[in-house]
Design an enzyme around this catalytic site. Sequence first.
Site, mmCIF file in Angstrom:
data_model
loop_
_atom_site.group_PDB
_atom_site.id
_atom_site.type_symbol
_atom_site.label_atom_id
_atom_site.label_comp_id
_atom_site.label_asym_id
_atom_site.label_seq_id
_atom_site.Cartn_x
_atom_site.Cartn_y
_atom_site.Cartn_z
ATOM 1 C CD GLU A 167 -4.060 6.640 -2.241
ATOM 2 O OE1 GLU A 167 -4.425 5.472 -2.033
ATOM 3 O OE2 GLU A 167 -4.831 7.531 -2.618
ATOM 4 C CG ASP A 198 7.472 2.579 -11.023
ATOM 5 O OD1 ASP A 198 7.550 2.574 -9.770
ATOM 6 O OD2 ASP A 198 7.482 1.543 -11.705
ATOM 7 C CG ASP A 205 -0.539 -3.851 -7.298
ATOM 8 O OD1 ASP A 205 -1.766 -3.821 -7.126
ATOM 9 O OD2 ASP A 205 0.046 -3.107 -8.109
ATOM 10 C CE LYS A 226 4.100 -16.718 -9.126
ATOM 11 N NZ LYS A 226 3.809 -16.581 -10.544
ATOM 12 C CG ASP A 285 -7.148 -7.098 1.045
ATOM 13 O OD1 ASP A 285 -6.331 -6.332 0.488
ATOM 14 O OD2 ASP A 285 -7.512 -8.172 0.538
ATOM 15 C CB THR A 309 -8.940 3.263 -0.401
ATOM 16 O OG1 THR A 309 -9.062 1.841 -0.368
ATOM 17 C CG2 THR A 309 -7.956 3.734 0.649
ATOM 18 C CD GLU A 310 -11.965 4.656 -5.802
ATOM 19 O OE1 GLU A 310 -10.724 4.642 -5.695
ATOM 20 O OE2 GLU A 310 -12.597 5.576 -6.361
ATOM 21 C CD GLU A 347 -10.280 1.453 4.450
ATOM 22 O OE1 GLU A 347 -9.641 2.324 3.822
ATOM 23 O OE2 GLU A 347 -10.405 1.459 5.678
HETATM 24 N N1 SAM Z 1 -5.082 2.873 -3.440
HETATM 25 C C1 SAM Z 1 -6.276 2.505 -4.206
HETATM 26 C C2 SAM Z 1 -7.313 1.916 -3.283
HETATM 27 O O1 SAM Z 1 -6.958 1.540 -2.150
HETATM 28 O O2 SAM Z 1 -8.491 1.838 -3.669
HETATM 29 C C3 SAM Z 1 -5.926 1.561 -5.357
HETATM 30 C C4 SAM Z 1 -5.349 0.234 -4.954
HETATM 31 S S1 SAM Z 1 -4.820 -0.728 -6.360
HETATM 32 C C5 SAM Z 1 -4.806 -2.360 -5.759
HETATM 33 C C6 SAM Z 1 -3.069 -0.399 -6.412
HETATM 34 C C7 SAM Z 1 -2.725 0.724 -7.390
HETATM 35 O O3 SAM Z 1 -1.358 1.057 -7.209
HETATM 36 C C8 SAM Z 1 -2.891 0.339 -8.847
HETATM 37 O O4 SAM Z 1 -3.676 1.311 -9.513
HETATM 38 C C9 SAM Z 1 -1.453 0.297 -9.380
HETATM 39 O O5 SAM Z 1 -1.364 0.681 -10.745
HETATM 40 C C10 SAM Z 1 -0.770 1.292 -8.475
HETATM 41 N N2 SAM Z 1 0.682 1.032 -8.310
HETATM 42 C C11 SAM Z 1 1.257 -0.128 -7.955
HETATM 43 N N3 SAM Z 1 2.598 -0.014 -7.915
HETATM 44 C C12 SAM Z 1 2.873 1.278 -8.246
HETATM 45 C C13 SAM Z 1 4.084 2.012 -8.379
HETATM 46 N N4 SAM Z 1 5.279 1.424 -8.192
HETATM 47 N N5 SAM Z 1 4.001 3.320 -8.712
HETATM 48 C C14 SAM Z 1 2.804 3.911 -8.933
HETATM 49 N N6 SAM Z 1 1.615 3.257 -8.835
HETATM 50 C C15 SAM Z 1 1.652 1.955 -8.487
#
Ligand code: SAM
Length: 215
Positions: free
Chosen positions: A43, A95, A117, A121, A153, A191-192, A194
């Site tokens: 994931e 990352d 995320d 933009k 979403d 997921t959290e 979701e």
């Molecule tokens: N997947 C979880 C859920 O659905 O409850 C968390 C969703 S949260 C909006 C998105 C997560 O992805 C954040 O914790 C962010 O730090 C991580 N994230 C975003 N871009 C990333 C990347 N390029 N590499 C690793 N983690 C990333």
Amino acid sequence: MRLRHIKGAEQQIAESPFVIHDPEEQKGHWRDVFGNDHPIEIEVGMGKGKFIMDLAAAHPDVNYLGIERYSSVLLRALQKRAERDLSNIFFLCIDAKEMADYFAPGEVSRIYLNFSDPWPKDRHAKRRLTSPVFMEVYDSILKPDGVIEFKTDNRGLFEYSLESIPAAGWDILAHTFDLHRSDMAEGNVMTEYETKFASEGKPICKLVASRSRQP
Ligand code: SAM
């Protein structure tokens, strides 16, 4: 996800037995990390990690890796991990765009992108986890029949992904704009994010994709 620096997070992560601290050295050798040759599923952006830990509990014959780039968020997942008795899951603080440095071609069976995320933009489009830049990274580490599963979403990000993923040479095998009221809901693990969005009545979009051109 709201980010707050947590004092000592890096130190706690550095000492955690649940985190792989030298992922570049495991490239091509992940079966040794798990001690078996079960398929590996990842994931990307796991946040607090409920989804991937629930999957690991439900599927002991699959190996799971949760990737999260922020130490303050990963720390929350580690706290939850300590409460669970699981032998088939580890976490990486990296990352996702660097995944090809840590996984050999064909080493991964499935990648989950959950509530990534949206980066709305245009100038940030390359940061979206379903952009061509990231699809190329997934292409370089997935098995030939490997799949991507993406839930969100965010309708704008989903519609973008329905175009960007095929444009990168992948097939959309299935998709829905309302997962919880579709036949794709069977076996769905929440997921959290979701859980939160569904409780607000927001429909959840999901797609499953694999490469169009398989050798
Ligand atoms: N997947 C979880 C859920 O659905 O409850 C968390 C969703 S949260 C909006 C998105 C997560 O992805 C954040 O914790 C962010 O730090 C991580 N994230 C975003 N871009 C990333 C990347 N390029 N590499 C690793 N983690 C990333």
